[in-house]
Design a protein around this motif. Sequence first.
Motif, short mmCIF file in Angstrom:
data_model
loop_
_atom_site.label_atom_id
_atom_site.label_comp_id
_atom_site.label_asym_id
_atom_site.label_seq_id
_atom_site.Cartn_x
_atom_site.Cartn_y
_atom_site.Cartn_z
N PHE A 49 0.83 -1.21 0.00
CA PHE A 49 0.00 0.00 0.00
C PHE A 49 0.86 1.26 0.00
N LEU A 60 -9.07 4.62 -4.79
CA LEU A 60 -10.11 3.83 -4.18
C LEU A 60 -10.79 2.98 -5.24
N ALA A 66 -14.78 -3.02 -5.40
CA ALA A 66 -14.72 -3.26 -3.95
C ALA A 66 -15.41 -4.56 -3.58
N SER A 73 -10.68 -11.37 -1.12
CA SER A 73 -9.86 -11.34 0.10
C SER A 73 -10.28 -12.45 1.07
N SER A 182 -2.81 -5.37 -2.52
CA SER A 182 -2.72 -4.58 -1.29
C SER A 182 -4.05 -4.56 -0.55
N TYR A 183 -5.14 -4.24 -1.26
CA TYR A 183 -6.45 -4.19 -0.63
C TYR A 183 -6.87 -5.55 -0.09
N MET A 187 -7.65 -6.16 3.87
CA MET A 187 -8.99 -6.60 4.26
C MET A 187 -8.95 -8.01 4.88
#
Length: 311
Positions: A49, A60, A66, A73, A182-183, A187
């Motif tokens: 990140f 974002l 998302a 994740s 990264s996300y 998460m």
Amino acid sequence: MKNVKTYCILVAVMIVWGINVPATKVLVTNFAPVTMTALRVFTAGLAVFLFMAAAKKLRLPTAREAKYVFIASIFNVLAHHYFLSIGLKGTSGTNGGLILGTGPLWTTVLAVMFLGTKFTVLRGLGLLLGFTGVSFIVLQGSSVSGIAPGDLLVFLSVLVQAVSFIMVKRLTATMDARLITSYMMLMGSSMLFVIGLIQEPAGLESMTHGTPQLWAVFFASAIVATAMGHMLYNQAMGVIGAAEASIFINLNPCFALLSSVVLLDEVISAVQVLGFLLILAGVIFGSGAAEDLIARQHKRRHKGKRELPVE
């Protein structure tokens, strides 16, 4: 020869990922496995990140992105690392590394089922060889019931990760793979940490008993193997292509096997060597690497014939 540097980077990444298997085995043996894994993956996600922020490539995700990142994740980080951390505690580093090496096979199966990837005779042969290799390895260290629990959990970790790769494949069309990674890590590790608090009440306390050597292994695993390894692999994949880069993953079980012998004093048996060779052959055929090489050779020969001078 222009891609020699990229090839060297990929080999280096495979060496690091191979060494990371016995390194993780050491960590889950000395720390509470779920809590430690959550903190290790979170550290890796934070490193990626910060790198993306420094490179000014941070953004974002959209609502659609998302949703897929969150679901991925759960499979790629939460379930994969949960099963892996618990599983490695109940099996050897060599078995764990070899079973992890079958990942491309199960990714191929799911790609055929959900992404429309063509199923061929060579791919079918590869799946058969890979499954046979895993069977040799798992049944060699089995308990009375037939399969060692640790081997089964590592196997499940491979399957859920393969599911996540299908989701990530859909996301890479609009989102940088490193940002997705990264996300997912941030998460997934957060959810894994909550599970660790419930399942391992003394998990955080176990982290306070680590020696400087153990913490060195922890940060090396998080930053070098997980964070840098995935970023370098994604970068190399962008240079030479996904198919070519995936071929190098075949080296991962070999380095995991060798590093487990060197670092954990484990002994390689003849059955494990046979299992490794079957898995290696299975991945080469099952992932489509063999077909790509055959097609490329055919194309070169055909091109060479067309360029022959006419007398």
